[in-house]
Motif scaffolding. Structure first.
Motif, short mmCIF file in Angstrom:
data_model
loop_
_atom_site.label_atom_id
_atom_site.label_comp_id
_atom_site.label_asym_id
_atom_site.label_seq_id
_atom_site.Cartn_x
_atom_site.Cartn_y
_atom_site.Cartn_z
N PHE A 57 0.86 -1.17 0.00
CA PHE A 57 0.00 0.00 0.00
C PHE A 57 0.91 1.24 0.00
N PHE A 58 0.67 2.15 -0.94
CA PHE A 58 1.56 3.29 -1.11
C PHE A 58 0.79 4.48 -1.65
N PRO A 81 8.93 -17.60 -7.14
CA PRO A 81 7.91 -17.52 -8.19
C PRO A 81 6.48 -17.73 -7.71
N TYR A 82 6.30 -18.28 -6.53
CA TYR A 82 4.94 -18.51 -6.04
C TYR A 82 4.36 -17.28 -5.32
N VAL A 83 5.12 -16.19 -5.28
CA VAL A 83 4.62 -14.96 -4.68
C VAL A 83 4.16 -14.01 -5.77
N VAL A 84 2.96 -13.50 -5.63
CA VAL A 84 2.41 -12.49 -6.55
C VAL A 84 2.41 -11.16 -5.82
N PHE A 85 3.22 -10.22 -6.30
CA PHE A 85 3.35 -8.91 -5.67
C PHE A 85 2.54 -7.88 -6.45
N ARG A 86 1.75 -7.09 -5.73
CA ARG A 86 0.98 -6.02 -6.36
C ARG A 86 1.05 -4.76 -5.51
N ARG A 87 1.06 -3.63 -6.17
CA ARG A 87 1.00 -2.34 -5.48
C ARG A 87 -0.44 -1.86 -5.43
N ILE A 88 -0.79 -1.22 -4.33
CA ILE A 88 -2.14 -0.69 -4.14
C ILE A 88 -2.04 0.79 -3.76
N PRO A 89 -2.41 1.70 -4.66
CA PRO A 89 -2.40 3.14 -4.32
C PRO A 89 -3.58 3.47 -3.40
N VAL A 90 -3.29 4.12 -2.30
CA VAL A 90 -4.31 4.33 -1.27
C VAL A 90 -5.13 5.59 -1.53
N PRO A 91 -6.33 5.65 -0.94
CA PRO A 91 -7.21 6.81 -1.14
C PRO A 91 -7.01 7.90 -0.09
N PHE A 92 -5.80 8.03 0.41
CA PHE A 92 -5.48 9.13 1.32
C PHE A 92 -4.04 9.56 1.02
N GLN A 101 -4.34 7.58 -7.79
CA GLN A 101 -4.69 6.16 -7.97
C GLN A 101 -4.81 5.83 -9.46
N ARG A 102 -5.51 6.68 -10.20
CA ARG A 102 -5.67 6.44 -11.63
C ARG A 102 -4.35 6.59 -12.38
N PHE A 103 -3.48 7.45 -11.90
CA PHE A 103 -2.13 7.60 -12.46
C PHE A 103 -1.43 6.24 -12.45
N TYR A 104 -1.45 5.60 -11.30
CA TYR A 104 -0.79 4.29 -11.18
C TYR A 104 -1.42 3.26 -12.10
N TYR A 105 -2.74 3.17 -12.09
CA TYR A 105 -3.40 2.10 -12.86
C TYR A 105 -3.33 2.33 -14.36
N ALA A 106 -3.25 3.58 -14.79
CA ALA A 106 -3.03 3.85 -16.21
C ALA A 106 -1.64 3.38 -16.63
N LEU A 107 -0.64 3.64 -15.79
CA LEU A 107 0.71 3.13 -16.07
C LEU A 107 0.72 1.61 -16.08
N ARG A 167 -11.45 -0.46 -6.39
CA ARG A 167 -11.07 -1.71 -5.71
C ARG A 167 -9.89 -1.46 -4.76
N ALA A 168 -8.96 -0.61 -5.18
CA ALA A 168 -7.83 -0.26 -4.31
C ALA A 168 -8.33 0.39 -3.03
N THR A 169 -9.31 1.26 -3.15
CA THR A 169 -9.90 1.91 -1.98
C THR A 169 -10.53 0.88 -1.05
N GLN A 170 -11.22 -0.09 -1.62
CA GLN A 170 -11.85 -1.12 -0.80
C GLN A 170 -10.81 -2.00 -0.11
N LEU A 171 -9.75 -2.35 -0.82
CA LEU A 171 -8.69 -3.16 -0.21
C LEU A 171 -8.01 -2.41 0.93
N THR A 172 -7.85 -1.11 0.76
CA THR A 172 -7.27 -0.29 1.83
C THR A 172 -8.12 -0.38 3.09
#
Length: 216
Positions: A57-58, A81-92, A101-107, A167-172
């Motif tokens: 979360f960043f 290889p069995y680890v799936v890493f994902r970044r989640i941009p937070v809503p604060f 958040q949209r900046f990250y997901y567009a990239l 979805r990122a907001t919900q995961l946060t």
């Protein structure tokens, strides 16, 4: 950076050094409730059976996240290889969280995160550029070699990117993220610099939790 402590004015003071773990922090056993938190309700995961999901979360607006990024990049390269890493941009953190958040997901949709994640942090926290809001972000993108500005602009406001931001907001919320940077593991555990004692040790705790997740 904690939700209650952040202001963009504070961020303009520059990057803050990451606290190094003391010998005692490195040596002490890793314990639930002390070094990491167990979620009361499991968060949803988006990985197939046999894989372990790790979330960072960043926020692009967070100086601590900017300082932490090189460590995260080096650590991710060593994950099994069995680890799936994902970044989640937070809503604060800041007053343009939806745009960031949209900046990250567009990239991400363009396959450009690995290339541009450090560049975005550098632009905001080292070059001190004002990338606040849609117009500033789009203007910066237009100047970047290797980025298709037209495609980015389309994705930036697309239904799919907006959906990922929601979805990122919900995961946060699901992970009860108190501040950034923070990490979530397997929909079950939450770690940050406060719980682990330092951000360096937080990655050690996550390594431990990945092993625990593999046990079932």
């Amino acid at each position: 950076m904690k939700r209650r402590d952040f202001s963009l004015a504070a961020a303009s003071l520059g990057l803050l050094p990451l606290a190094a773990p003391s010998h005692a922090q490195q040596a002490r056993p890793i314990k639930a409730g002390t070094d990491y938190l167990v979620l009361r309700k499991p968060a949803p995961v988006d990985t197939p059976a046999g894989k372990v999901e790790v979330l960072e979360f960043f926020s692009y607006n967070c100086p601590h996240c900017a300082a932490f990024e090189p460590q995260v990049e080096a650590w991710v390269k060593k994950l099994p290889p069995y680890v799936v890493f994902r970044r989640i941009p937070v809503p604060f953190v800041g007053n343009d969280t939806d745009a960031k958040q949209r900046f990250y997901y567009a990239l991400e949709a363009m396959g450009k995160v690995d290339e541009f994640q450090p560049k975005v942090f550098q632009a905001i926290h080292q070059q001190r550029l004002n990338l606040t809001g849609d117009a500033a972000i789009l203007a910066w993108v237009e100047k970047q070699p290797g980025l298709d500005a037209k495609k980015f602009a389309e994705l930036f406001k697309s239904f799919s990117v907006v959906g990922k931001a929601k979805r990122a907001t919900q995961l946060t919320t699901d992970y009860q993220v108190a501040g950034v940077p923070a990490l979530g593991v397997a929909g079950r555990w939450y770690v940050d610099g406060d719980t682990a004692g330092s951000l360096d040790r937080a990655l050690q705790v996550v390594d431990f939790l990945i092993a625990e997740a593999r046990k079932g």
